[in-house]
Every structure is written in structure tokens, then in C-alpha cells.
Design an enzyme around this catalytic site. Structure first.
Site, PDB file in Angstrom:
ATOM      1  CE1 TYR A 141       6.197  15.591 -13.119  1.00 60.59           C
ATOM      2  CE2 TYR A 141       5.491  13.409 -13.822  1.00 60.59           C
ATOM      3  CZ  TYR A 141       5.478  14.781 -13.979  1.00 60.59           C
ATOM      4  OH  TYR A 141       4.750  15.344 -15.002  1.00 60.59           O
ATOM      5  CG  ASP A 169      11.253  29.536  -9.375  1.00 63.48           C
ATOM      6  OD1 ASP A 169      10.341  28.685  -9.467  1.00 63.48           O
ATOM      7  OD2 ASP A 169      12.362  29.280  -8.867  1.00 63.48           O
ATOM      8  CB  VAL A 170       5.480  28.632 -10.036  1.00 67.48           C
ATOM      9  CG1 VAL A 170       5.008  29.198 -11.365  1.00 67.48           C
ATOM     10  CG2 VAL A 170       6.119  27.256 -10.199  1.00 67.48           C
ATOM     11  CB  SER A 192       3.256  10.570 -13.407  1.00 70.38           C
ATOM     12  OG  SER A 192       3.864  10.055 -14.568  1.00 70.38           O
ATOM     13  CE  LYS A 194       2.998  17.340 -12.680  1.00 68.16           C
ATOM     14  NZ  LYS A 194       2.465  18.694 -12.981  1.00 68.16           N
ATOM     15  CB  SER A 214       1.453  13.930 -14.922  1.00 69.47           C
ATOM     16  OG  SER A 214       2.059  12.796 -15.518  1.00 69.47           O
ATOM     17  CB  THR A 224       6.706  18.777 -23.821  1.00 71.47           C
ATOM     18  OG1 THR A 224       7.185  17.757 -22.927  1.00 71.47           O
ATOM     19  CG2 THR A 224       5.182  18.711 -23.906  1.00 71.47           C
ATOM     20  CG  ASN A 243       1.778  24.008 -18.258  1.00 75.54           C
ATOM     21  OD1 ASN A 243       1.489  22.860 -18.568  1.00 75.54           O
ATOM     22  ND2 ASN A 243       2.867  24.617 -18.736  1.00 75.54           N
TER      23      ASN A 243
END
Length: 257
Positions: A155, A64-65, A144, A159, A142, A190, A91
Site C-alpha cells: 500500500y 473495475d478500475v 501512507s 500510494k 493517503s 470509511t 478515488n
């Protein structure tokens, strides 16, 4: 026939169990790299490894990053085991919808932890190893992060932070021989985007906005990731490449003619 630009090199791809991450694992593997596919779900990583091109060397690691000690250990172990680390692809990502008012504290923390903290933890640990070999970092952002969305406050914040973290690392470490760049996908087919890509009304709306009239395929984003990591991009540092079929070429106005 593709060149083996990564023969003898070692690459870590986080979020390597599906989508863009899995496609990047496969592309690096096809070009001769030893690829560490890291992710939270062992079953997905197993599929990524099983589907890798013939002759590829893909090693899976469950991590888990957002767990600082776990991602730090993975990067350190990789460099020690293989004697080098040439590329880090940050990623791993996650998203939850909601305005600021609608987003709970736990959701806010979780989205920033995966999308931003994980990049910080992995990059900080990787940099000394990348410096030794003139390696590179590719961050998967992204569109975004390049502009806002309705109802994606956390989010967008994560990002957007990744954009300027990429810039800062490119400035700080370019003179050390470590290049840091980012790709910014638009709508891509995805698993995370299934609610969008399988909604006919939404896809119709996207087709009106994307000049190429379709979502990206994961491999199309992976190709840009691998380019940025390769010696073909040896003087490319601190760039942000939208992989969005031309969506961000617009100034935002509706089609007039």
C-alpha cells in the site's frame, strides 16, 4: 446557500460506492454536476445514488478500475454521452497488510493494479477530454504515500507512486489547461477503515497522535476534493493536501511537554 460551481459539468468519481467516494459524489451532485459514480459493487453504488441530495444527477456504473479496457470504455462512453468531461476523481483504492516478506505476488499485483494502474488507465483516457474544457484530475492518495507505515509495504508503494504520478501529470499537462492535484487522507471513518475505527485501543493511540483528536469524516475529505476540482482552485496545480487533522505536522517525535 452553496454555489452551483459545477452546473452543467460532468464528473467521474471512481470508488463511488462508499466512504470518501460516495461523499464526493454527493458533494459534486449538490453543486450541480452530472456525476458518474463508478465502482465494483452495484449494491453500494445504488445506495450512493439513493442517498444523493435532492435534485442531484447521479449515474452509476459498475467497473473495475484495474481492468484497462473497462475503465477506458467508461471514460470514453461518459465523454461521448454527455459531450464533455470536466473532472476525474481517482478515488478507488484497496489495502492489504504485510511486510515485503509477508506479501504474496498476487496481493502485490492487486494493490498496485487498483491504487496505481487504475489511476494511470483512467487519467490517460480522460486527458484529451479534460484538455478540451480546461478540466482537472484529483487523485485520492493517503498519508501512507507521504510516509511509511509498519506492515503496509504494498500500500505504501502504491500510494507513494501516486504522489509522483500526480507531480508528473501536473508538470506535463498544466500548460494544456489541465490541473492535477491530490488529497491525502489520514484515518477516516470509511468501511475500509472499520477494523481501525472500531478498535478502542487503536483509536486511543490515534487520538494521542492526531492534534484534532479524532478521525476524519468522509465529507471532510470530499470538501477538499471538490475545492481542488473547482474554479476556486484555478491556479492550484501539483499540490498535495493532507486531510489528517494535523497528523503530518509532526516530525515524528513523541510528545515531550
Amino acid at each position: 446557500m452553496e454555489a452551483n460551481r459545477f452546473e452543467g459539468k460532468v464528473v467521474i468519481v471512481t470508488g463511488g460506492g462508499s466512504g470518501i467516494g460516495a461523499a464526493a459524489v454527493h458533494r459534486f451532485g449538490r453543486e450541480g454536476a452530472t456525476v458518474i459514480a463508478a465502482g465494483r459493487t452495484e449494491a453500494k453504488l445504488t445506495v450512493t445514488a439513493a442517498d444523493a441530495p435532492a435534485g442531484s444527477t447521479v449515474v452509476t456504473r459498475v467497473v473495475d478500475v484495474a481492468d484497462e479496457s473497462a475503465i477506458t470504455a467508461l471514460v470514453t462512453e461518459t465523454a461521448e454521452t454527455y459531450g464533455r468531461l470536466d473532472v476525474l476523481v481517482n478515488n478507488a483504492g484497496t489495502a492489504t497488510s504485510g511486510t515485503v516478506e509477508e506479501t504474496g505476488t498476487a496481493a502485490w499485483r492487486s494493490i498496485l493494479a487498483v491504487n496505481l494502474d487504475g489511476v494511470f488507465f483512467a487519467s490517460r483516457t480522460a486527458l484529451p477530454h479534460l484538455r478540451r474544457v480546461g478540466g482537472s484530475i484529483v487523485n485520492v492518495g493517503s498519508i501512507s504515500g507521504l510516509g511509511g507505515d509498519w506492515g503496509l509495504a504494498a500500500y505504501n508503494a502504491a500510494k507513494g507512486g501516486l504522489v509522483n504520478l500526480t507531480n508528473a501529470m501536473a508538470l506535463d499537462h498544466g500548460h494544456e489547461g489541465v490541473r492535477v492535484n491530490a488529497v491525502h487522507p489520514g484515518l477516516t471513518r470509511t468501511p475500509m477503515a472499520v477494523p481501525l475505527t472500531e478498535n478502542e485501543d487503536l483509536i486511543a493511540a490515534y487520538r494521542k497522535r492526531i492534534p484534532m483528536r479524532r478521525p476524519a469524516e468522509p465529507a471532510e475529505v470530499a470538501d477538499v476534493i471538490v475545492f481542488l476540482a473547482s474554479s476556486d482552485a484555478r491556479f492550484v496545480n501539483g499540490v498535495h493536501i493532507p486531510v489528517d487533522g494535523g497528523l503530518t505536522a509532526s516530525n515524528g517525535q513523541p510528545r515531550l511537554f
